[in-house]
Structures are given as structure tokens and as C-alpha cells.
Design a protein around this motif. Structure first.
Motif, mmCIF file in Angstrom:
data_model
loop_
_atom_site.group_PDB
_atom_site.id
_atom_site.type_symbol
_atom_site.label_atom_id
_atom_site.label_comp_id
_atom_site.label_asym_id
_atom_site.label_seq_id
_atom_site.Cartn_x
_atom_site.Cartn_y
_atom_site.Cartn_z
ATOM 1 N N VAL A 229 47.992 21.794 -11.637
ATOM 2 C CA VAL A 229 47.914 23.326 -10.955
ATOM 3 C C VAL A 229 48.644 23.352 -9.615
ATOM 4 O O VAL A 229 48.039 22.786 -8.594
ATOM 5 N N VAL A 230 49.598 24.204 -9.657
ATOM 6 C CA VAL A 230 50.617 24.277 -8.445
ATOM 7 C C VAL A 230 49.793 25.327 -7.361
ATOM 8 O O VAL A 230 49.638 25.127 -6.126
ATOM 9 N N ASP A 231 48.930 26.201 -7.811
ATOM 10 C CA ASP A 231 48.241 27.245 -7.321
ATOM 11 C C ASP A 231 47.390 27.767 -7.924
ATOM 12 O O ASP A 231 47.758 28.439 -9.178
ATOM 13 N N GLY A 232 46.087 28.214 -7.761
ATOM 14 C CA GLY A 232 45.154 29.099 -8.472
ATOM 15 C C GLY A 232 43.884 28.152 -9.080
ATOM 16 O O GLY A 232 43.412 27.097 -8.629
ATOM 17 N N GLU A 233 43.516 28.586 -10.194
ATOM 18 C CA GLU A 233 42.425 28.230 -10.560
ATOM 19 C C GLU A 233 42.289 28.575 -12.232
ATOM 20 O O GLU A 233 42.647 29.595 -12.766
ATOM 21 N N ILE A 234 42.037 27.412 -12.934
ATOM 22 C CA ILE A 234 42.331 27.429 -14.459
ATOM 23 C C ILE A 234 41.239 26.552 -15.277
ATOM 24 O O ILE A 234 41.020 25.354 -14.476
ATOM 25 N N SER A 235 40.418 27.055 -16.191
ATOM 26 C CA SER A 235 39.555 26.107 -16.870
ATOM 27 C C SER A 235 40.337 25.675 -17.981
ATOM 28 O O SER A 235 41.078 26.183 -18.700
ATOM 29 N N VAL A 236 40.105 24.397 -18.067
ATOM 30 C CA VAL A 236 40.856 23.604 -19.686
ATOM 31 C C VAL A 236 39.499 23.057 -20.262
ATOM 32 O O VAL A 236 38.761 22.285 -19.868
ATOM 33 N N TRP A 237 39.577 23.464 -21.642
ATOM 34 C CA TRP A 237 38.583 22.790 -22.545
ATOM 35 C C TRP A 237 39.214 21.874 -23.177
ATOM 36 O O TRP A 237 40.579 22.198 -23.580
ATOM 37 N N MET A 238 38.867 20.617 -23.744
ATOM 38 C CA MET A 238 39.239 19.573 -24.280
ATOM 39 C C MET A 238 38.215 19.120 -25.282
ATOM 40 O O MET A 238 37.481 18.675 -24.766
ATOM 41 N N ASP A 239 38.907 18.638 -26.597
ATOM 42 C CA ASP A 239 37.980 17.988 -27.484
ATOM 43 C C ASP A 239 38.793 17.192 -28.446
ATOM 44 O O ASP A 239 39.490 17.722 -29.095
ATOM 45 N N ASP A 240 38.491 15.914 -28.248
ATOM 46 C CA ASP A 240 39.414 14.922 -29.158
ATOM 47 C C ASP A 240 38.926 14.531 -30.431
ATOM 48 O O ASP A 240 39.198 13.472 -31.207
ATOM 49 N N ALA A 241 37.691 15.377 -30.789
ATOM 50 C CA ALA A 241 36.946 14.906 -32.034
ATOM 51 C C ALA A 241 36.407 13.408 -32.258
ATOM 52 O O ALA A 241 35.941 13.206 -33.337
ATOM 53 N N ALA A 242 36.370 12.776 -31.080
ATOM 54 C CA ALA A 242 35.834 11.460 -31.162
ATOM 55 C C ALA A 242 34.590 11.264 -29.921
ATOM 56 O O ALA A 242 33.704 12.021 -30.158
ATOM 57 N N ASP A 243 35.145 11.138 -28.597
ATOM 58 C CA ASP A 243 34.149 11.166 -27.735
ATOM 59 C C ASP A 243 34.463 11.821 -26.507
ATOM 60 O O ASP A 243 33.593 11.728 -25.429
ATOM 61 N N HIS A 244 35.358 12.625 -26.402
ATOM 62 C CA HIS A 244 35.625 13.374 -25.358
ATOM 63 C C HIS A 244 35.498 14.968 -25.657
ATOM 64 O O HIS A 244 36.313 15.305 -26.400
ATOM 65 N N HIS A 245 34.708 15.454 -25.081
ATOM 66 C CA HIS A 245 34.421 16.783 -25.039
ATOM 67 C C HIS A 245 34.081 17.335 -23.717
ATOM 68 O O HIS A 245 33.348 16.990 -23.011
ATOM 69 N N SER A 246 35.025 18.182 -23.097
ATOM 70 C CA SER A 246 34.770 18.801 -21.885
ATOM 71 C C SER A 246 35.457 20.154 -21.671
ATOM 72 O O SER A 246 36.326 20.702 -22.217
ATOM 73 N N LYS A 247 34.820 20.914 -20.617
ATOM 74 C CA LYS A 247 35.436 21.929 -19.737
ATOM 75 C C LYS A 247 35.420 21.641 -18.150
ATOM 76 O O LYS A 247 34.661 21.218 -17.881
ATOM 77 N N THR A 248 36.560 21.766 -18.041
ATOM 78 C CA THR A 248 37.038 21.470 -16.465
ATOM 79 C C THR A 248 37.638 22.628 -15.833
ATOM 80 O O THR A 248 38.756 23.119 -16.434
ATOM 81 N N THR A 249 37.279 22.853 -14.631
ATOM 82 C CA THR A 249 37.944 23.883 -14.021
ATOM 83 C C THR A 249 38.725 23.144 -12.995
ATOM 84 O O THR A 249 38.502 22.289 -12.012
ATOM 85 N N LEU A 250 40.025 23.519 -12.963
ATOM 86 C CA LEU A 250 41.074 22.923 -12.161
ATOM 87 C C LEU A 250 41.440 23.668 -11.183
ATOM 88 O O LEU A 250 41.699 24.904 -11.318
ATOM 89 N N VAL A 251 41.705 23.484 -9.991
ATOM 90 C CA VAL A 251 41.905 24.087 -8.624
ATOM 91 C C VAL A 251 43.460 23.390 -7.995
ATOM 92 O O VAL A 251 43.724 22.575 -8.684
ATOM 93 N N THR A 252 44.017 24.200 -7.274
ATOM 94 C CA THR A 252 45.067 23.801 -6.592
ATOM 95 C C THR A 252 45.335 22.219 -6.478
ATOM 96 O O THR A 252 44.409 21.765 -5.937
#
Length: 181
Positions: free
Chosen positions: A82-105
Motif C-alpha cells: 500500500v503506497v497510500d490509503g487503506e484496503i482490506s484483503v481477504w485470503m483463504d488457502d483452503a488449508a490453515d490460513h483464513h484472514s481478513k486484514t486491513t492494510l494501510v500506507t
């Protein structure tokens, strides 16, 4: 050996913007190969042509909007910085990683190939991305060529265009996928 088409017609309309060979070059602010995809402006800065099929680099700019549909790239790894701003990213690897993370600058996220993911922009945001070489042309296959320097308007590709881009760049759209929020 390239994972994606080396004779890609998606680069033809952009001929001459990037050198299409591994040699030094500079782009000024706002320069690059640009496509509008939905309400986001993608600017390709570097392709597999310049990196001998190692990686591609791009920026994505957008304003506050809805979450894009879940999808995965079978062969492409992707990063978000993130160069500037705010974005949420959802990721699911179908194994053991399930996340929603809000990324900022200044925040960074890595999405390995095969990981279901989606994102949502919360305010005017610019993201720098890097992906597996050739994948960067996916945005041209999905979008509409433009000369914009800021995201304006909306271009909604037809289902046929989205399906064809997905098949060509090993991307699977999964609009019914349910993330664990």
C-alpha cells in the motif's frame, strides 16, 4: 519459460510504451500501460518482456468501493504494497490460513498462487503490485485501455470477457465463495 502467453495480443495496443526487452528505462509519474477495470486504474510498469519472464510490476488506484469477487490465480503469485490509503484483503488457502486484514500506507501482503483472495478499497488508495511474469497483462485482458492518470468512470467487462481473461491467465472467479470474516 513463461507461464503465460508470450505472443499475447493484449500487449499490442500498448506497443512502444515499455521497451519490450530487458534494457534500462525510466517512466515518469503517471506513465505506463493503463487499463480501467471496473472503477480501478491499473498501470503496468514492468512486464515479463523486460524481466526475461521473471516478474511484472503494476500499480492499482481506486476509490472507496465494494469488495471485488473472490478469485484465485492458479499459477501467479501476487503482492500488495500500500503506497497510500487503506484496503482490506481477504485470503483463504483452503488449508490453515483464513484472514481478513486491513492494510494501510506502508503495509504489505503476499498472496501465493492457489490462494482464494479478494480486496476492498476503503478510501482513495494506491497499491504497488508485483506478480509472476506475464500475469500483469491480465488487467488489459479484463479492462479497457485508457490514458487516465486517476481512476475515473467505470468499465464493467462482459461475462464473456471476464471468462476469457480468466482462462487465458489461469484465474478462477469464485463469486459464491464465503470468506470467514
Amino acid at each position: 519459460m513463461s507461464l503465460f502467453p508470450t505472443d499475447d495480443p493484449d500487449k499490442v495496443p500498448f506497443a512502444g510504451i515499455l521497451p519490450a526487452a530487458p534494457r534500462p528505462f525510466v517512466l515518469g509519474n503517471g506513465e505506463g500501460e493503463k487499463s480501467l477495470v471496473f472503477d480501478q486504474l491499473f498501470t503496468i510498469l514492468l512486464t515479463g518482456d523486460e524481466t526475461e519472464d521473471q516478474y511484472g510490476a503494476f500499480t492499482m488506484q481506486g476509490r472507496k468501493g465494494d469488495r471485488i469477487p473472490a478469485h484465485l490465480h492458479k499459477a501467479a503469485h501476487e503482492i500488495f504494497y500500500v503506497v497510500d490509503g487503506e484496503i482490506s484483503v481477504w485470503m483463504d488457502d483452503a488449508a490453515d490460513h483464513h484472514s481478513k486484514t486491513t492494510l494501510v500506507t506502508g503495509d504489505f501482503a503476499y498472496v501465493p498462487a492457489g490462494t482464494v483472495h479478494a480486496f476492498q478499497i476503503h478510501n482513495s488508495t494506491k497499491v504497488f503490485g508485483v506478480g509472476t511474469a506475464g500475469f500483469e497483462r491480465f488487467f488489459h485482458a479484463m479492462g479497457q485501455q485508457t490514458d487516465l492518470t486517476e481512476p475515473q468512470g467505470v468499465y464493467v467487462p462482459s461475462f464473456e470477457v471476464m471468462r476469457a481473461a480468466g482462462e487465458k491467465y489461469d484465474t478462477v472467479f469464485m463469486p459464491e465463495f464465503q470468506f470467514r470474516d
